[in-house]
Write an enzyme that holds these catalytic residues in place. Sequence first.
Site, short mmCIF file in Angstrom:
data_model
loop_
_atom_site.label_atom_id
_atom_site.label_comp_id
_atom_site.label_asym_id
_atom_site.label_seq_id
_atom_site.Cartn_x
_atom_site.Cartn_y
_atom_site.Cartn_z
N LYS A 489 0.84 -1.20 0.00
CA LYS A 489 0.00 0.00 0.00
C LYS A 489 0.87 1.24 0.00
O LYS A 489 2.07 1.19 0.28
CB LYS A 489 -0.91 0.00 1.23
CG LYS A 489 -0.17 -0.02 2.56
CD LYS A 489 -1.13 -0.06 3.73
CE LYS A 489 -0.37 -0.06 5.06
NZ LYS A 489 -1.27 -0.04 6.22
N ARG A 586 -10.11 0.66 14.91
CA ARG A 586 -9.97 1.45 13.69
C ARG A 586 -11.03 1.00 12.70
O ARG A 586 -11.99 1.69 12.44
CB ARG A 586 -8.55 1.29 13.13
CG ARG A 586 -8.20 2.27 12.04
CD ARG A 586 -6.71 2.24 11.72
NE ARG A 586 -6.24 0.92 11.29
CZ ARG A 586 -4.96 0.66 10.98
NH1 ARG A 586 -4.04 1.61 11.11
NH2 ARG A 586 -4.62 -0.54 10.58
N TYR A 714 14.61 32.29 3.90
CA TYR A 714 13.43 33.09 4.24
C TYR A 714 13.44 33.51 5.71
O TYR A 714 13.85 32.75 6.59
CB TYR A 714 12.16 32.27 3.98
CG TYR A 714 11.84 32.08 2.52
CD1 TYR A 714 11.57 33.18 1.70
CD2 TYR A 714 11.81 30.82 1.95
CE1 TYR A 714 11.27 33.01 0.35
CE2 TYR A 714 11.51 30.64 0.61
CZ TYR A 714 11.24 31.74 -0.19
OH TYR A 714 10.95 31.57 -1.51
N MET A 763 10.81 25.16 -0.89
CA MET A 763 9.98 24.20 -1.62
C MET A 763 10.83 23.23 -2.42
O MET A 763 10.55 22.01 -2.43
CB MET A 763 9.03 24.94 -2.56
CG MET A 763 8.12 23.99 -3.36
SD MET A 763 7.01 24.84 -4.49
CE MET A 763 5.85 25.55 -3.33
#
Length: 819
Positions: A489, A586, A714, A763
């Site tokens: 998964k 769950r 930044y 980023m």
Amino acid sequence: MDNETYSIAQVAKIMNAKAVLVNPELKIKKLLTDSRTIAAPDEGLFFAVKAQRNGHDFIDGAYQNGVRNFVVSEKGFTEKYADVNVLFVPNVLAALQHLAQYHRSRFNLKTIGITGSTGKSMVKEWLYQLLATDYNIVRSPKSYNSQIGVPLSVWQITENHNLGIFEAGISTANEMQALHDMIKPDIGILTNIGTQHDEGFDNRTEKIKEKLKLFENAKLLIYNPGYVKGIDMENLSIEQSFTWSTENAADLQVFERLNKNETTYLKAHYKSKQIELTIPFTDSASVENAIICWAVLLALGYENTLISERLTRLSPVVLQLQLLNGINQCSIIHDHYSTDISSLAIALDFLNQQNQHNRKTLILSDLNPEGKETAQVYQEVATLLKHKHAGRLIGIGPEISSFANLFDKSSLYFETIEELIAKLPEINFNNETILLKGQDRFGFAALGKLLTQKVHDTVLEINLNALVKNLQFYRAQLKPGVKTMAMVKAFSYGSGSFEIANLLQYHKVDYLAVAYADEGIALRKAGITLPIMVMSPEVSAFEAIVKYNLEPEIYSTEVLTDFIKALPANVQHFPIHIKVDTGMHRLGFEQQDLKSLMQILTHNHKIKVVSVFTHLAGADETLHDDFTQMQVQKYLAFYHELLTVLPDQPIRHVLNTSGISRHANTQFDMVRIGIGMYGFDAALPKSKGLETVACLKTTISQIKALKAGETVGYSRRGVLSHGGKIATVKIGYADGYNRNFGNGTGKMLVNGHLSPTVGSICMDMCMLDITGIEAKVGDEVIVFNHEHTIADLANAIETIPYEILTNVSQRVKRVYLYG
């Protein structure tokens, strides 16, 4: 008896086997241990070795692939097949090794035996490059250095060879003697000693002593005394030793190292004089391996001027195949490791693992004859391609072109890579798997760049061999007959989809599990045929689940009712998996749901319950053991109630990765292996016994010198109070490098040195403090690997390895390594 073949009757005599022979004169040329990778089956002898899995379980597969000669230790086989030769022995592995030992004894060739923790394959390949002009060399294919790999390597020896170079790798005590008896090295080489396989020994000293057994009765041993501290080397039965060091006095003492323009200049003391040379590498591992080769050639009596000339021409060795995304929906396999029959067979096996495309193409250059006649080499290649169903052949070079009559008429031939490149528009590679197997001198690197999608400098390397070893680590703990469900998964925990699933299917796991139907659909479209459980089936995906033969996890009466309604009228016994909530809270049926569940299942022929399972909430921790046992008991009670209304007995499974490590008494019928395959197990101290699968790396874009007090990034959050040097690297939070790693919390390896981040994570990039570190633009930077691990990163920002691995963005290209 000729020099390269034995009759099956002779093999039986050599191994002192009890033989049942229908064709005693049949010749044996190939030793086989894997029913999936068989070539020339009519000349092969299959050894049903009991390793992680019992080789007797794969006899049927070998027979179906054409094998008619078997070495077995279990009875009940000859009654099934009347047309086979069978050799009965007490221990199949020991018989394989004894046969190899006998074969080795028939040839009077000089042998070099190499062992250590790292560097074995590199040193072997470089010695091959350095000595090939003087010897006909036989060497271990790839990293064939195990209890099975060494006999397969030694079996390659023929009368044409006058030098053998063989690796020997061990993982536990009392393994080396068998390897020594097969190799019997005249010359021994001990490479770097590190932490690898420490878990198989009481301590590091025991591991070193075990490795040194390879060199008993050797005429010459080359080693670094720094790797054998505390060992009395005088007690070894070795005629002569040759030492090297970069720190202390030695026969070859390297005292100066200078990197310049992608090369390394080395100066050393040798026999009371200074000698020097330059190698075309700068990384520490390559430099050390080159020094070992330097020491070997000096010990063999070569003049330093000749050694210098040869080491200057050393070529890079890519020790593993690389699987990458190619142009036009192609998959590209690069294999520039070596160009011989053995490595070609390994590469073709990997090609055949790939099911994502129906069409396969092999681009193959002229091969290295390795002491054989050219015609014999290409006849063997033609036979190999036929047995391996290699697909379309494109030959590169004058030799393979001259033997075109041996290959399929649809094959294409070119004298050079440049000719092929010019014809690429006409060939139009599209939606196929392409294996590039060729000598560097033909320019395969240029072809690879044209066929491969442009790769972002930030890449996640996935070591498929390590993943398989981790899978086998858990399989070795299972009781006979216990099945395995592999969790793939979340894009296989960030590691890939069909690339991982193909490997798991090849290694015969019993089930795959995905989170959502679209993941399972993608695997089906990529040729995966294994049963696939969908853990979060959505109503909107029910139609597709049925269409693609996926098996839903059912966790409530609502989902079960909706799924039954969605099944077409003509569908009967569709497989489903019932999940029981025993304390995880769950998903899953609870005790109060049992009655309604049983009512729905009673006499319902549209569905078939193939498994019933639960999820343990704290299987990795001792403090939760009582709770775990309570969960197991609740599960068993629920399961037995269900049996009263089911026609068949479903598979039982409760254990996840950590559960396998800690709760062997509850393996039941199947276990689920997840993050453990990728090298992490919270139940094992520092994941002991597992190998690192993933390595995230990037490169330096720019280097800047900053004055004291200047700020970085930044909001001016990064400050070098005393000044220094920063490197901007090509990874940011869009690539999955969490912003919490900013301002020194995160660290990366720059040329072997841990370098902290400076300022905020951007980023697409971030900055590292590399003050005092020698580095340049374009240098590789390691975000995580086996040294600076995912666990280290997770601890730094107080999360878990799952999050670090699954957060690696899909824009980061995956490169799969194998071999």
